[in-house]
Design a protein around this motif. Sequence first.
Motif, short mmCIF file in Angstrom:
data_model
loop_
_atom_site.label_atom_id
_atom_site.label_comp_id
_atom_site.label_asym_id
_atom_site.label_seq_id
_atom_site.Cartn_x
_atom_site.Cartn_y
_atom_site.Cartn_z
N ARG A 110 -5.94 5.05 -5.94
CA ARG A 110 -4.60 5.38 -5.46
C ARG A 110 -4.25 4.65 -4.16
NH1 ARG A 110 -5.39 10.28 -5.78
NH2 ARG A 110 -5.75 10.84 -3.61
N LEU A 111 -5.21 4.54 -3.26
CA LEU A 111 -4.97 3.84 -2.01
C LEU A 111 -4.63 2.37 -2.26
CD1 LEU A 111 -4.93 3.60 1.07
CD2 LEU A 111 -7.40 3.17 0.97
N ILE A 112 -5.39 1.73 -3.12
CA ILE A 112 -5.14 0.32 -3.41
C ILE A 112 -3.77 0.15 -4.05
CG2 ILE A 112 -5.89 -1.64 -4.81
CD1 ILE A 112 -8.76 -0.64 -4.42
N ALA A 113 -3.41 1.05 -4.96
CA ALA A 113 -2.10 0.98 -5.61
C ALA A 113 -0.98 1.09 -4.58
CB ALA A 113 -1.97 2.09 -6.65
N GLU A 114 -1.18 1.92 -3.57
CA GLU A 114 -0.15 2.08 -2.55
C GLU A 114 -0.06 0.87 -1.63
OE1 GLU A 114 -1.49 5.65 -0.72
OE2 GLU A 114 -0.63 6.96 -2.27
N LEU A 115 -1.17 0.17 -1.42
CA LEU A 115 -1.18 -0.95 -0.49
C LEU A 115 -0.81 -2.29 -1.12
CD1 LEU A 115 -4.31 -0.21 1.75
CD2 LEU A 115 -1.90 -0.04 2.36
N ILE A 116 -1.02 -2.44 -2.42
CA ILE A 116 -0.73 -3.72 -3.07
C ILE A 116 0.71 -4.18 -2.81
CG2 ILE A 116 -0.35 -4.82 -5.32
CD1 ILE A 116 -2.95 -3.52 -6.27
N GLU A 151 1.48 -6.05 0.48
CA GLU A 151 1.01 -7.44 0.64
C GLU A 151 1.68 -8.36 -0.37
OE1 GLU A 151 -0.74 -8.61 3.03
OE2 GLU A 151 -1.17 -6.67 3.97
N PHE A 152 1.81 -7.92 -1.60
CA PHE A 152 2.47 -8.70 -2.65
C PHE A 152 3.90 -8.17 -2.79
CE2 PHE A 152 -2.04 -9.09 -3.47
CZ PHE A 152 -2.19 -10.44 -3.77
N ARG A 153 4.76 -8.60 -1.89
CA ARG A 153 6.08 -7.99 -1.75
C ARG A 153 7.13 -8.63 -2.65
NH1 ARG A 153 6.22 -4.56 2.51
NH2 ARG A 153 8.51 -4.60 2.54
N VAL A 212 0.55 -9.66 -10.69
CA VAL A 212 -0.50 -8.92 -9.99
C VAL A 212 -0.89 -7.72 -10.84
CG1 VAL A 212 -1.13 -7.68 -7.89
CG2 VAL A 212 0.44 -9.63 -7.75
N LEU A 213 -2.18 -7.56 -11.09
CA LEU A 213 -2.71 -6.43 -11.84
C LEU A 213 -3.56 -5.58 -10.91
CD1 LEU A 213 -3.92 -8.41 -15.00
CD2 LEU A 213 -1.77 -7.17 -14.73
N GLY A 214 -3.26 -4.29 -10.86
CA GLY A 214 -4.02 -3.39 -9.99
C GLY A 214 -3.89 -1.96 -10.48
N LEU A 254 -7.13 -6.93 1.61
CA LEU A 254 -5.98 -7.26 0.77
C LEU A 254 -5.14 -8.37 1.40
CD1 LEU A 254 -4.75 -3.79 -0.53
CD2 LEU A 254 -5.51 -5.71 -1.93
N ALA A 255 -4.96 -8.31 2.72
CA ALA A 255 -4.17 -9.33 3.40
C ALA A 255 -4.84 -10.70 3.29
CB ALA A 255 -3.97 -8.94 4.86
N GLY A 256 -6.16 -10.73 3.48
CA GLY A 256 -6.87 -12.01 3.33
C GLY A 256 -6.81 -12.53 1.91
N PHE A 257 -6.94 -11.64 0.96
CA PHE A 257 -6.84 -12.03 -0.45
C PHE A 257 -5.46 -12.58 -0.76
CE2 PHE A 257 -5.99 -10.56 -4.91
CZ PHE A 257 -6.91 -11.37 -5.55
#
Length: 224
Positions: free
Chosen positions: A122-128, A131-133, A109-111, A97-100
Amino acid sequence: MIPLTAADIGSVAAIGAHCDDIVIGAGATLMQIAHRNPRVVVHALVLTGAGTEREVEEKNALAALLSHAPRAQVRLTVADLPDGRLPQHWGSVKQHLAGFRRGCEPDVVLGPQRGDSHQDHRLIAELIPTEFRAHLTLGYEILKWESDLPNPSVYTPISAELARRKTRLLADCYPSQASHTWFDDEAFLGLMRIRGAQCHARYAEAFVLEKAVLDLATPQGGSA
């Protein structure tokens, strides 16, 4: 805080755990964005499926999704993390995600949405948001066996023609998923019809809004 404006969308980041997540959750919305902004750039990241038939399906599906906008660009990255076990690979997911994130500056951002019962989603939703702050982030819903559909807060009305185009694309581009009982035209159209009824439209896709700002002080086209 993240402003919600009516500005044109020239760049989109779309993130999924699995090949087909993005199209299931936001396929019609992406088609509408490309119709309005034919030069849109869609940056897509999928965390599983690299080197398999699923990656081929995803490439074909995203190409078909934007085929009506030949000047649109799809920049797809498919990683090879294990399906169903992303929480065990938290560090690798975060790294991808950081590299992306470093490779794009999207308008939206759509996730996945945080209430999704699937552990990968759920993990991706929590991490987005880590990175996209400073971005408008919309969490899409994925119909499946679990009873985890959200109470959405954002709706994208879509036409009957566009809804059926999306369902045809899902059937044509993801033959590997045809055995799932929930993966058929009736299921996808049924959910879009329900979301349409909830926003006074025939069909719609729905999203969970992470955060937005209601700006009542800034004049249109200027700054306060």
